[in-house]
Design a protein around this motif. Structure first.
Motif, PDB file in Angstrom:
ATOM      1  N   SER A   1      93.202  -8.867 -51.441  1.00  0.00           N
ATOM      2  CA  SER A   1      92.494  -8.138 -50.695  1.00  0.00           C
ATOM      3  C   SER A   1      92.703  -6.548 -50.614  1.00  0.00           C
ATOM      4  CB  SER A   1      92.228  -8.613 -49.173  1.00  0.00           C
ATOM      5  OG  SER A   1      93.454  -8.345 -48.607  1.00  0.00           O
TER       6      SER A   1
ATOM      7  N   SER B   1      84.360 -12.037 -56.441  1.00  0.00           N
ATOM      8  CA  SER B   1      85.117 -12.908 -55.826  1.00  0.00           C
ATOM      9  C   SER B   1      84.633 -12.691 -54.087  1.00  0.00           C
ATOM     10  CB  SER B   1      86.713 -12.633 -55.863  1.00  0.00           C
ATOM     11  OG  SER B   1      87.016 -12.649 -56.985  1.00  0.00           O
TER      12      SER B   1
ATOM     13  N   ILE C   1      86.319 -12.935 -49.927  1.00  0.00           N
ATOM     14  CA  ILE C   1      87.620 -13.161 -49.394  1.00  0.00           C
ATOM     15  C   ILE C   1      87.270 -13.680 -47.807  1.00  0.00           C
ATOM     16  CG2 ILE C   1      89.829 -11.981 -48.465  1.00  0.00           C
ATOM     17  CD1 ILE C   1      89.029  -9.770 -50.579  1.00  0.00           C
TER      18      ILE C   1
ATOM     19  N   VAL D   1      90.953 -16.857 -50.924  1.00  0.00           N
ATOM     20  CA  VAL D   1      90.284 -15.965 -51.973  1.00  0.00           C
ATOM     21  C   VAL D   1      89.250 -16.989 -52.831  1.00  0.00           C
ATOM     22  CG1 VAL D   1      90.388 -14.543 -53.997  1.00  0.00           C
ATOM     23  CG2 VAL D   1      92.033 -14.267 -52.079  1.00  0.00           C
TER      24      VAL D   1
END
Ligand SMILES: Nc1ncnc2c1ncn2[C@@H]1O[C@H](COP(=O)(O)OP(=O)(O)OP(=O)(O)O)[C@@H](O)[C@H]1O
Length: 342
Positions: free
Chosen positions: A12, A25, A27, A168
């Motif tokens: 992150s 992606s 998170i 993730v």
């Protein structure tokens, strides 16, 4: 390597900086009850309300999650009901859908690379939370992230920085292992590049060495150099079939990161590497002779155990239970003989 370097290499932290150059992606913060469940090694459970939540296991778990266990009539087995996390499950499913239905899962630093053998498809590809849980609960790399992320840091006297754990989810991408390279950066200079899957010989790397090296150097100087929070770090790239380079991951510059075809001694002293040439040193496996076993092989257990634990082969489970029963009968007989009056 300092604790701060490890903190900076969390997904992150680096993802927002390099978003344009890496795989899409999402998170999700990991709730504490999910972390507790992942760390509870009492049972290896397929979980999640998106799948069947009941599994039959042999009673050797020693789990203290009593509310999750119901004794069945047959005393050799228990029925284990996995805990459910309805809110988290729906967030995960939503994220998986937004990423095209198939994802590659990781925690703050690591993917469960040591556990792919346990999945039915022998891959890290997931399409449900239960797929993710099965991999995470079987992975030492994930446990390391959760319990001792600062283990190899030199500043052990300083307090551990607080970590917010995160799941993730990365869009699944078919990466060809021969296109992956690990790049070592010291004082913001790209000093070394190693073939990532060094256990295999790839003819195309030998043939295209100058092109690969140049493409990675350009990618580094245009997009990575001076943009990260540290001046020492390691980044992984993928060169696709069109020659385009993508960022895959960022790691701390130090022993915790696998140095692949280099050694940390050479990378930190820089002497031997600097002698080789002007640009970064580039190493790859040059012939079949040097091909080595896969480094994750030592994490595996025999396929039979996997089939048993995942219930893939029902007959194996039946055979196993029969075996246990006959062993028990034998030992009962022996005990009786021993206790018999002389
Ligand atoms: N989005 C993706 N889709 C499919 N496979 C992927 C994806 N991302 C990474 N991989 C594969 O998984 C491997 C490990 O990925 P990644 O580097 O993110 O894990 P890691 O645990 O941080 O590894 P390391 O500890 O070596 O840095 C990659 O080398 C690549 O082959």
């Amino acid at each position: 390597m300092k604790k701060e370097q490890v903190v900076n290499c969390q997904f992150s932290v680096w993802y927002p900086i390099f978003k344009k150059h890496t795989i899409k992606s999402l998170i999700l913060p990991l709730p504490q009850n999910v972390i507790d469940y992942l760390l509870d090694d009492g049972t290896l459970v397929v979980s999640g309300s998106d799948h069947n939540t009941q599994q039959t296991h042999t009673n050797n778990s020693g789990s203290d999650a009593e509310e999750d266990i119901q004794w069945s009539d047959d005393e050799t087995t228990t029925t284990v009901t996995a805990p459910e996390f309805p809110e988290f499950t729906s967030k995960v499913l939503e994220a998986i859908n937004a990423l095209g239905g198939r994802v590659f899962p990781k925690l703050n630093w690591s993917a469960p690379r040591d556990a792919n053998w346990i999945a039915l498809n022998s891959s890290l590809q997931c399409n449900s939370l239960s797929d993710i849980f099965l991999l995470f609960k079987s992975s030492d790399f994930i446990t390391h992230d959760l319990t001792q992320p600062f283990l190899q840091c030199s500043d052990q006297d300083s307090p551990d920085p607080a970590i917010n754990y995160e799941l993730v989810l990365r869009k699944w991408s078919e990466l060809i292992p021969g296109g992956e390279f690990r790049c070592f950066v010291k004082e913001n200079k790209l000093i070394a590049i190693s073939q990532r899957d060094y256990t295999q010989y790839y003819q195309h790397i030998l043939k295209q060495e100058p092109q690969i090296c140049q493409a990675i150097q350009e990618f580094f100087s245009q997009h990575i150099q001076y943009n990260f929070l540290d001046e020492d770090f390691v980044f992984d790239v993928y060169r696709d079939s069109q020659g385009r380079v993508w960022l895959i991951d960022l790691n701390p510059f130090g022993e915790v990161t696998d140095s692949l075809l280099f050694s940390w001694d050479e990378l930190t002293s820089g002497e031997e590497i600097a002698q080789e040439q002007e640009g970064p040193a580039f190493r790859y496996t040059t012939s079949e002779v040097t091909v080595q076993p896969s480094p994750c092989l030592s994490y595996r257990i025999p396929r039979d155990f996997v089939d048993l634990s995942t219930g893939e082969d029902a007959y194996k489970l039946i055979d196993f239970l029969k075996l246990k029963k006959s062993q028990q009968e034998e030992s009962d007989e022996e005990e009786e003989e021993e206790n018999a009056p002389q």
